[in-house]
Design an enzyme around this catalytic site. Sequence first.
Site, PDB file in Angstrom:
ATOM      1  N   HIS A  46       0.811  -1.221   0.000  1.00 29.08           N
ATOM      2  CA  HIS A  46       0.000   0.000   0.000  1.00 29.08           C
ATOM      3  C   HIS A  46       0.845   1.271   0.000  1.00 29.08           C
ATOM      4  CE1 HIS A  46      -3.676  -2.226   0.423  1.00 29.08           C
ATOM      5  NE2 HIS A  46      -3.328  -2.751   1.583  1.00 29.08           N
ATOM      6  N   ARG A  72       6.975  -5.370   3.362  1.00 28.72           N
ATOM      7  CA  ARG A  72       5.640  -5.960   3.186  1.00 28.72           C
ATOM      8  C   ARG A  72       5.421  -6.015   1.673  1.00 28.72           C
ATOM      9  NH1 ARG A  72      -0.040  -4.741   4.890  1.00 28.72           N
ATOM     10  NH2 ARG A  72       0.295  -2.564   4.365  1.00 28.72           N
ATOM     11  N   ASP A  86      16.197 -10.145  -2.835  1.00 25.15           N
ATOM     12  CA  ASP A  86      17.393  -9.863  -3.636  1.00 25.15           C
ATOM     13  C   ASP A  86      17.875  -8.428  -3.429  1.00 25.15           C
ATOM     14  OD1 ASP A  86      17.262 -12.417  -4.639  1.00 25.15           O
ATOM     15  OD2 ASP A  86      16.527 -11.839  -6.620  1.00 25.15           O
ATOM     16  N   GLU A 147      -5.379 -11.294   8.451  1.00 23.60           N
ATOM     17  CA  GLU A 147      -6.176 -10.086   8.243  1.00 23.60           C
ATOM     18  C   GLU A 147      -7.508 -10.364   7.550  1.00 23.60           C
ATOM     19  OE1 GLU A 147      -4.015  -7.483   5.607  1.00 23.60           O
ATOM     20  OE2 GLU A 147      -3.234  -9.155   4.436  1.00 23.60           O
ATOM     21  N   ASP A 173      -7.718  -4.391   8.311  1.00 25.73           N
ATOM     22  CA  ASP A 173      -8.425  -5.443   7.584  1.00 25.73           C
ATOM     23  C   ASP A 173      -9.055  -6.444   8.539  1.00 25.73           C
ATOM     24  OD1 ASP A 173      -8.227  -4.956   4.720  1.00 25.73           O
ATOM     25  OD2 ASP A 173      -6.073  -5.129   4.990  1.00 25.73           O
TER      26      ASP A 173
END
Length: 258
Positions: A46, A72, A86, A147, A173
């Site tokens: 987000h 995240r 990576d 969530e 959520d």
Amino acid sequence: MTPSAFAARLRRRERVLGYWSVLDAPVATERIARLGYDYVCLDAQHGLLGYAGLLAGLTAIDAGGASVGLVRVEANDPTPIGRALDAGAAGVIVPLVDTAEDAARAVAATRYPPLGRRSYGPMRSGLRIGPAPAEAHAATVVLAMIETPDGLANVERICATPGLDGVYVGPSDLRLAVGGAHVADRSVDAVFEDAVRRVRQAAAAAGIAAGIHTPDGDTAALRLAQGYTFASIASDVVHLETAARTHLLAARTEEQAR
């Protein structure tokens, strides 16, 4: 803190505190990463970060020196998980994990064959995490978000997933998942707190870390006192807006008092 030291602390269920970043502002991220948080998590789901911002943010966290960088990721998929690792992330928080099978896929995306499906190309992470697969596995954490209604219903089985280091509550959520009309709906407080307790207890029974996002330090301290083992605090954009508003109101109050 090194990624391996962070992973060891998290897996021992020691208390860990982190900060949440959604802005593509590496200089600000570096300053936050000097403060003493155990981790800074970059929000690629987000947040306002593309891959270049993710790479710059992780570099800034390393330059800060006090924190490790988590990401995240935007989806439970080997490609974004592998790219985050990576780029140098010490671990990933994986959203929308509904089942133990989902959790197992997330774990597999962080492990090289024959243990998983991560493609070998460590790029920047090879400077700090690994580059030998066994070293990378030891120093890399994978956390599943709880969530959704299904994630909550299956939380005990999710927590029992081999290789999963912890679960992480997305409270906005989760509040919707338990029937809230919006993310601040106080009418579902009781059932929401029951859900938060269930996640914490499931993680404890499985011997893995239990984390939660919080709006401020007081709430983070409360959740840790309740038995959560790690917590993230607010976000950079929220604190920027809050500080700007506070100073504006103070200046206007002083002006009106004259």
